[in-house]
Design a protein around this motif. Structure first.
Motif, PDB file in Angstrom:
ATOM      1  N   LEU A   1       0.840  -1.193   0.000  1.00  0.00           N
ATOM      2  CA  LEU A   1       0.000   0.000   0.000  1.00  0.00           C
ATOM      3  C   LEU A   1       0.875   1.243   0.000  1.00  0.00           C
ATOM      4  O   LEU A   1       1.724   1.416   0.861  1.00  0.00           O
ATOM      5  CB  LEU A   1      -0.931   0.011   1.221  1.00  0.00           C
ATOM      6  CG  LEU A   1      -1.952  -1.120   1.281  1.00  0.00           C
ATOM      7  CD1 LEU A   1      -2.767  -1.042   2.566  1.00  0.00           C
ATOM      8  CD2 LEU A   1      -2.864  -1.092   0.080  1.00  0.00           C
ATOM      9  N   GLU A   2       0.667   2.088  -1.013  1.00  0.00           N
ATOM     10  CA  GLU A   2       1.409   3.339  -1.085  1.00  0.00           C
ATOM     11  C   GLU A   2       0.665   4.487  -0.415  1.00  0.00           C
ATOM     12  O   GLU A   2       1.263   5.475  -0.027  1.00  0.00           O
ATOM     13  CB  GLU A   2       1.665   3.735  -2.552  1.00  0.00           C
ATOM     14  CG  GLU A   2       2.813   2.991  -3.218  1.00  0.00           C
ATOM     15  CD  GLU A   2       2.441   1.586  -3.677  1.00  0.00           C
ATOM     16  OE1 GLU A   2       3.320   0.709  -3.624  1.00  0.00           O
ATOM     17  OE2 GLU A   2       1.281   1.358  -4.067  1.00  0.00           O
ATOM     18  N   LEU A   3      -0.676   4.376  -0.281  1.00  0.00           N
ATOM     19  CA  LEU A   3      -1.474   5.478   0.248  1.00  0.00           C
ATOM     20  C   LEU A   3      -2.701   4.929   0.944  1.00  0.00           C
ATOM     21  O   LEU A   3      -3.357   4.013   0.436  1.00  0.00           O
ATOM     22  CB  LEU A   3      -1.887   6.402  -0.903  1.00  0.00           C
ATOM     23  CG  LEU A   3      -2.764   7.599  -0.582  1.00  0.00           C
ATOM     24  CD1 LEU A   3      -2.020   8.583   0.321  1.00  0.00           C
ATOM     25  CD2 LEU A   3      -3.200   8.276  -1.849  1.00  0.00           C
ATOM     26  N   THR A   4      -3.016   5.457   2.126  1.00  0.00           N
ATOM     27  CA  THR A   4      -4.236   5.135   2.854  1.00  0.00           C
ATOM     28  C   THR A   4      -4.816   6.434   3.411  1.00  0.00           C
ATOM     29  O   THR A   4      -4.071   7.231   3.981  1.00  0.00           O
ATOM     30  CB  THR A   4      -3.962   4.162   4.016  1.00  0.00           C
ATOM     31  OG1 THR A   4      -3.399   2.964   3.485  1.00  0.00           O
ATOM     32  CG2 THR A   4      -5.235   3.823   4.766  1.00  0.00           C
ATOM     33  N   PHE A   5      -6.112   6.610   3.233  1.00  0.00           N
ATOM     34  CA  PHE A   5      -6.762   7.764   3.859  1.00  0.00           C
ATOM     35  C   PHE A   5      -8.205   7.415   4.201  1.00  0.00           C
ATOM     36  O   PHE A   5      -8.813   6.530   3.605  1.00  0.00           O
ATOM     37  CB  PHE A   5      -6.677   9.042   2.989  1.00  0.00           C
ATOM     38  CG  PHE A   5      -7.365   8.950   1.672  1.00  0.00           C
ATOM     39  CD1 PHE A   5      -8.697   9.326   1.532  1.00  0.00           C
ATOM     40  CD2 PHE A   5      -6.697   8.487   0.552  1.00  0.00           C
ATOM     41  CE1 PHE A   5      -9.322   9.269   0.307  1.00  0.00           C
ATOM     42  CE2 PHE A   5      -7.313   8.418  -0.680  1.00  0.00           C
ATOM     43  CZ  PHE A   5      -8.638   8.814  -0.803  1.00  0.00           C
ATOM     44  N   SER A   6      -8.726   8.103   5.210  1.00  0.00           N
ATOM     45  CA  SER A   6     -10.096   7.876   5.700  1.00  0.00           C
ATOM     46  C   SER A   6     -10.820   9.203   5.793  1.00  0.00           C
ATOM     47  O   SER A   6     -10.208  10.252   5.964  1.00  0.00           O
ATOM     48  CB  SER A   6     -10.074   7.213   7.072  1.00  0.00           C
ATOM     49  OG  SER A   6      -9.504   5.929   7.008  1.00  0.00           O
ATOM     50  N   GLY A   7     -12.118   9.127   5.730  1.00  0.00           N
ATOM     51  CA  GLY A   7     -12.947  10.303   5.888  1.00  0.00           C
ATOM     52  C   GLY A   7     -14.258   9.933   6.545  1.00  0.00           C
ATOM     53  O   GLY A   7     -14.818   8.861   6.308  1.00  0.00           O
ATOM     54  N   GLU A   8     -14.735  10.778   7.438  1.00  0.00           N
ATOM     55  CA  GLU A   8     -16.017  10.560   8.114  1.00  0.00           C
ATOM     56  C   GLU A   8     -17.073  11.467   7.483  1.00  0.00           C
ATOM     57  O   GLU A   8     -16.782  12.600   7.121  1.00  0.00           O
ATOM     58  CB  GLU A   8     -15.904  10.870   9.604  1.00  0.00           C
ATOM     59  CG  GLU A   8     -15.106   9.855  10.373  1.00  0.00           C
ATOM     60  CD  GLU A   8     -15.130  10.132  11.869  1.00  0.00           C
ATOM     61  OE1 GLU A   8     -16.029  10.844  12.336  1.00  0.00           O
ATOM     62  OE2 GLU A   8     -14.223   9.641  12.558  1.00  0.00           O
ATOM     63  N   LEU A   9     -18.251  10.944   7.364  1.00  0.00           N
ATOM     64  CA  LEU A   9     -19.371  11.715   6.826  1.00  0.00           C
ATOM     65  C   LEU A   9     -20.270  12.151   7.968  1.00  0.00           C
ATOM     66  O   LEU A   9     -20.668  11.353   8.802  1.00  0.00           O
ATOM     67  CB  LEU A   9     -20.174  10.873   5.827  1.00  0.00           C
ATOM     68  CG  LEU A   9     -19.397  10.334   4.630  1.00  0.00           C
ATOM     69  CD1 LEU A   9     -20.264   9.380   3.824  1.00  0.00           C
ATOM     70  CD2 LEU A   9     -18.908  11.473   3.763  1.00  0.00           C
TER      71      LEU A   9
END
Length: 194
Positions: free
Chosen positions: A184-192
């Motif tokens: 994995l080169e990139l991981t991101f999360s977001g909350e709604l």
């Protein structure tokens, strides 16, 4: 379509038929009915016709509810019966064409008519009408109208998203090219938030 909406409209807007508008129809026995005061009208649903689904990820169909109004007239004087038929047809059109039988329906339209029987005592003429509505809701807050909508209503709300990216390039030369290498080169999360 609800019977009461159309019957009430006919009762209030057709003075020549006042009190002589009945629900249900049996064309085989209607012409021989001598106890019914004339002229009389009989309202009955015919059928409903459905178009195909017009959406891809929800369900939307146009449904056409069809019904008929049969006019039963005294035909002992044929010329007078035909003149009365002409006037009563116009009265029915004024009462029904453009009337919305419910909030979900488009206005009623005329679909044609035909002479069913005409003998020395009775004239029976059938007029067909229809109104259309949409099966499948427009907004998420409306009640479910299909199984698919009911099923979607039971799903939990989307509260967030996590994205993990495994880029194709640069590829690991020890693995099949081209393709992800499993790192994995990139991981991101977001909350709604609602």
């Amino acid at each position: 379509m609800k019977l009461s909406a159309v019957i009430n409209q006919l009762q209030s807007q057709c003075p020549r038929l006042s009190g002589r508008i009945l629900a249900g129809i049996n064309l085989d026995t209607l012409g021989g009915n001598t106890s019914q005061p004339l002229p009389a009208a009989y309202w009955a649903p015919i059928n409903d016709l459905a178009s195909g689904n017009t959406a891809q990820n929800v369900h939307r169909q146009t449904i056409r509810d069809r019904f008929e109004v049969a006019l039963l007239l005294d035909a002992s004087n044929p010329q007078q019966a035909l003149d009365q038929l002409h006037d009563l047809r116009a009265e029915l059109w004024r009462a029904l064409v453009g009337f919305k039988p419910g909030a979900e329906y488009n206005p009623i339209q005329y679909d044609g008519g035909e002479l069913v029987s005409f003998d020395a005592t009775r004239l029976l003429y059938r007029l067909r009408f229809f109104a259309e509505f949409q099966l499948g809701r427009n907004l998420p807050g409306q009640p479910a109208e299909t199984w698919h909508e009911r099923e979607l209503d039971g799903l939990p709300s989307l509260t967030g998203v996590t994205v993990r990216v495994d880029a194709i390039d640069p590829a690991d030369p020890n693995l099949k090219k081209p393709g992800p290498d499993g790192r994995l080169e990139l991981t991101f999360s977001g909350e709604l938030k609602q």
